[in-house]
Design a protein around this motif. Structure first.
Motif, PDB file in Angstrom:
ATOM      1  N   ASN A 120       0.791  -1.232   0.000  1.00  0.00           N
ATOM      2  CA  ASN A 120       0.000   0.000   0.000  1.00  0.00           C
ATOM      3  C   ASN A 120       0.822   1.280   0.000  1.00  0.00           C
ATOM      4  OD1 ASN A 120       0.892  -0.085   2.619  1.00  0.00           O
ATOM      5  ND2 ASN A 120      -1.120   0.089   3.549  1.00  0.00           N
ATOM      6  N   LYS A 121       2.145   1.177   0.032  1.00  0.00           N
ATOM      7  CA  LYS A 121       3.002   2.356  -0.020  1.00  0.00           C
ATOM      8  C   LYS A 121       4.018   2.311  -1.152  1.00  0.00           C
ATOM      9  CE  LYS A 121       4.308   1.690   4.198  1.00  0.00           C
ATOM     10  NZ  LYS A 121       5.057   1.740   5.450  1.00  0.00           N
ATOM     11  N   THR A 122       4.262   1.150  -1.750  1.00  0.00           N
ATOM     12  CA  THR A 122       5.434   0.976  -2.601  1.00  0.00           C
ATOM     13  C   THR A 122       5.119   0.336  -3.947  1.00  0.00           C
ATOM     14  OG1 THR A 122       6.596   0.509  -0.513  1.00  0.00           O
ATOM     15  CG2 THR A 122       7.818   0.152  -2.537  1.00  0.00           C
ATOM     16  N   LEU A 123       5.823   0.812  -4.968  1.00  0.00           N
ATOM     17  CA  LEU A 123       5.770   0.254  -6.310  1.00  0.00           C
ATOM     18  C   LEU A 123       7.163  -0.186  -6.718  1.00  0.00           C
ATOM     19  CD1 LEU A 123       3.779   3.160  -7.959  1.00  0.00           C
ATOM     20  CD2 LEU A 123       2.842   0.991  -7.185  1.00  0.00           C
ATOM     21  N   ALA A 124       7.238  -1.131  -7.636  1.00  0.00           N
ATOM     22  CA  ALA A 124       8.499  -1.505  -8.274  1.00  0.00           C
ATOM     23  C   ALA A 124       8.430  -0.978  -9.699  1.00  0.00           C
ATOM     24  CB  ALA A 124       8.678  -3.017  -8.273  1.00  0.00           C
ATOM     25  N   GLU A 125       9.518  -0.328 -10.152  1.00  0.00           N
ATOM     26  CA  GLU A 125       9.481   0.259 -11.483  1.00  0.00           C
ATOM     27  C   GLU A 125      10.870   0.395 -12.083  1.00  0.00           C
ATOM     28  OE1 GLU A 125       7.977   4.243 -11.356  1.00  0.00           O
ATOM     29  OE2 GLU A 125       9.689   4.970 -10.231  1.00  0.00           O
ATOM     30  N   ALA A 126      10.899   0.514 -13.400  1.00  0.00           N
ATOM     31  CA  ALA A 126      12.080   0.925 -14.146  1.00  0.00           C
ATOM     32  C   ALA A 126      11.770   2.348 -14.602  1.00  0.00           C
ATOM     33  CB  ALA A 126      12.320   0.006 -15.334  1.00  0.00           C
ATOM     34  N   GLN A 127      12.563   3.283 -14.157  1.00  0.00           N
ATOM     35  CA  GLN A 127      12.297   4.698 -14.420  1.00  0.00           C
ATOM     36  C   GLN A 127      13.545   5.343 -15.009  1.00  0.00           C
ATOM     37  OE1 GLN A 127      10.402   7.247 -15.250  1.00  0.00           O
ATOM     38  NE2 GLN A 127       9.182   7.220 -13.389  1.00  0.00           N
ATOM     39  N   ALA A 128      13.369   6.182 -16.009  1.00  0.00           N
ATOM     40  CA  ALA A 128      14.498   6.876 -16.626  1.00  0.00           C
ATOM     41  C   ALA A 128      15.284   7.646 -15.572  1.00  0.00           C
ATOM     42  CB  ALA A 128      13.998   7.827 -17.698  1.00  0.00           C
ATOM     43  N   GLY A 129      16.583   7.652 -15.738  1.00  0.00           N
ATOM     44  CA  GLY A 129      17.442   8.399 -14.840  1.00  0.00           C
ATOM     45  C   GLY A 129      17.920   7.643 -13.617  1.00  0.00           C
ATOM     46  N   ARG A 130      17.469   6.398 -13.470  1.00  0.00           N
ATOM     47  CA  ARG A 130      17.925   5.605 -12.323  1.00  0.00           C
ATOM     48  C   ARG A 130      17.771   4.125 -12.632  1.00  0.00           C
ATOM     49  NH1 ARG A 130      14.000   3.721  -8.872  1.00  0.00           N
ATOM     50  NH2 ARG A 130      11.895   4.448  -9.199  1.00  0.00           N
ATOM     51  N   THR A 131      18.203   3.291 -11.710  1.00  0.00           N
ATOM     52  CA  THR A 131      18.077   1.850 -11.901  1.00  0.00           C
ATOM     53  C   THR A 131      16.703   1.381 -11.432  1.00  0.00           C
ATOM     54  OG1 THR A 131      19.014   1.399  -9.722  1.00  0.00           O
ATOM     55  CG2 THR A 131      20.564   1.478 -11.577  1.00  0.00           C
ATOM     56  N   THR A 132      16.353   0.145 -11.785  1.00  0.00           N
ATOM     57  CA  THR A 132      15.083  -0.403 -11.312  1.00  0.00           C
ATOM     58  C   THR A 132      15.086  -0.408  -9.790  1.00  0.00           C
ATOM     59  OG1 THR A 132      15.971  -2.647 -11.477  1.00  0.00           O
ATOM     60  CG2 THR A 132      14.620  -1.884 -13.306  1.00  0.00           C
ATOM     61  N   ASP A 186      10.747  -6.715 -33.349  1.00  0.00           N
ATOM     62  CA  ASP A 186      10.241  -7.527 -32.248  1.00  0.00           C
ATOM     63  C   ASP A 186      11.302  -8.429 -31.632  1.00  0.00           C
ATOM     64  OD1 ASP A 186       7.724  -6.413 -32.509  1.00  0.00           O
ATOM     65  OD2 ASP A 186       7.094  -7.924 -33.947  1.00  0.00           O
ATOM     66  N   ASN A 187      12.351  -8.704 -32.366  1.00  0.00           N
ATOM     67  CA  ASN A 187      13.396  -9.578 -31.844  1.00  0.00           C
ATOM     68  C   ASN A 187      14.481  -8.813 -31.106  1.00  0.00           C
ATOM     69  OD1 ASN A 187      12.195 -11.909 -32.828  1.00  0.00           O
ATOM     70  ND2 ASN A 187      13.108 -11.625 -34.838  1.00  0.00           N
ATOM     71  N   PHE A 188      14.299  -7.513 -30.928  1.00  0.00           N
ATOM     72  CA  PHE A 188      15.270  -6.710 -30.201  1.00  0.00           C
ATOM     73  C   PHE A 188      15.367  -7.223 -28.764  1.00  0.00           C
ATOM     74  CE2 PHE A 188      16.024  -3.080 -27.333  1.00  0.00           C
ATOM     75  CZ  PHE A 188      17.307  -2.774 -27.738  1.00  0.00           C
ATOM     76  N   HIS A 189      16.565  -7.461 -28.308  1.00  0.00           N
ATOM     77  CA  HIS A 189      16.777  -7.974 -26.948  1.00  0.00           C
ATOM     78  C   HIS A 189      17.456  -6.905 -26.122  1.00  0.00           C
ATOM     79  CE1 HIS A 189      18.523 -10.297 -23.664  1.00  0.00           C
ATOM     80  NE2 HIS A 189      17.497 -11.109 -23.859  1.00  0.00           N
ATOM     81  N   GLU A 190      16.873  -6.551 -25.002  1.00  0.00           N
ATOM     82  CA  GLU A 190      17.388  -5.453 -24.191  1.00  0.00           C
ATOM     83  C   GLU A 190      18.585  -5.823 -23.335  1.00  0.00           C
ATOM     84  OE1 GLU A 190      13.814  -4.534 -22.226  1.00  0.00           O
ATOM     85  OE2 GLU A 190      13.124  -3.247 -23.819  1.00  0.00           O
ATOM     86  N   GLY A 191      18.869  -7.085 -23.188  1.00  0.00           N
ATOM     87  CA  GLY A 191      20.031  -7.481 -22.419  1.00  0.00           C
ATOM     88  C   GLY A 191      19.887  -7.176 -20.945  1.00  0.00           C
ATOM     89  N   LYS A 192      20.839  -6.464 -20.400  1.00  0.00           N
ATOM     90  CA  LYS A 192      20.865  -6.211 -18.958  1.00  0.00           C
ATOM     91  C   LYS A 192      20.290  -4.849 -18.593  1.00  0.00           C
ATOM     92  CE  LYS A 192      24.611  -9.335 -18.179  1.00  0.00           C
ATOM     93  NZ  LYS A 192      24.808 -10.091 -17.016  1.00  0.00           N
ATOM     94  N   ARG A 193      19.531  -4.251 -19.485  1.00  0.00           N
ATOM     95  CA  ARG A 193      18.893  -2.966 -19.217  1.00  0.00           C
ATOM     96  C   ARG A 193      17.393  -3.121 -19.461  1.00  0.00           C
ATOM     97  NH1 ARG A 193      22.567   1.884 -20.637  1.00  0.00           N
ATOM     98  NH2 ARG A 193      24.612   1.005 -20.333  1.00  0.00           N
ATOM     99  N   ARG A 194      16.609  -2.223 -18.878  1.00  0.00           N
ATOM    100  CA  ARG A 194      15.159  -2.341 -19.016  1.00  0.00           C
ATOM    101  C   ARG A 194      14.488  -0.991 -19.134  1.00  0.00           C
ATOM    102  NH1 ARG A 194      15.010  -6.735 -14.693  1.00  0.00           N
ATOM    103  NH2 ARG A 194      14.735  -8.603 -15.912  1.00  0.00           N
ATOM    104  N   ILE A 195      13.315  -1.018 -19.754  1.00  0.00           N
ATOM    105  CA  ILE A 195      12.365   0.082 -19.649  1.00  0.00           C
ATOM    106  C   ILE A 195      11.196  -0.461 -18.834  1.00  0.00           C
ATOM    107  CG2 ILE A 195      13.115   1.216 -21.765  1.00  0.00           C
ATOM    108  CD1 ILE A 195      10.672   0.016 -23.179  1.00  0.00           C
TER     109      ILE A 195
END
Length: 138
Positions: free
Chosen positions: A40-52, A114-123
């Motif tokens: 009720n207080k927290t989300l998990a996200e991938a956000q620009a400018g920082r790590t997940t 569609d076959n693009f693989h993001e590897g060790k980074r995420r959006i």
């Protein structure tokens, strides 16, 4: 839906207020961001400018224009716990700015990547997708 009704593992889709958010919404014809509800207080996200990592729900709600909650009714309580655990275990992955350009090409220029693989980074969307895949959902 009231905040108290949101369950861990639900996905929050967000439409933002800024130029970047509006551009993403124009490109995708959808929300500019998504995140996983942890509690009720927290989300998990991938956000620009920082790590997940985490975001506080209260601060999050103050910065958005529109929010929709999506719930996969087929998820069990155990799967919801596993999803939250997976999200937490994958904190610290860097944001993938290249994936934003790939999405622009895919959505607006109709270039099939569609076959693009993001590897060790995420959006945000790939992070949520990987979380769902961790329990066998796509």
């Amino acid at each position: 839906m009231e905040i108290s009704e949101i369950k861990p593992g639900d996905v929050l889709f967000v439409w933002g207020k800024g130029l970047v958010e509006e551009t993403i919404e124009w490109v995708t014809h959808g929300p500019s961001h998504c995140a996983l509800f942890i509690d009720n207080k927290t989300l998990a996200e991938a956000q620009a400018g920082r790590t997940t990592g985490t975001a506080l729900l209260g601060e999050y709600l103050a910065e958005i224009d529109r929010l929709e909650v999506w719930r996969d009714e087929t998820l069990t309580d155990d799967e919801r716990v596993q999803m939250v655990d997976y999200a937490k275990n994958h904190f610290g992955i860097r944001y993938d700015y290249l994936a934003i350009l790939i999405d622009l090409a895919r959505f607006k220029l109709d270039i099939p990547l569609d076959n693009f693989h993001e590897g060790k980074r995420r959006i945000c969307s790939s992070y949520i997708n990987d979380i769902a895949k961790s329990v066998g959902h796509n």
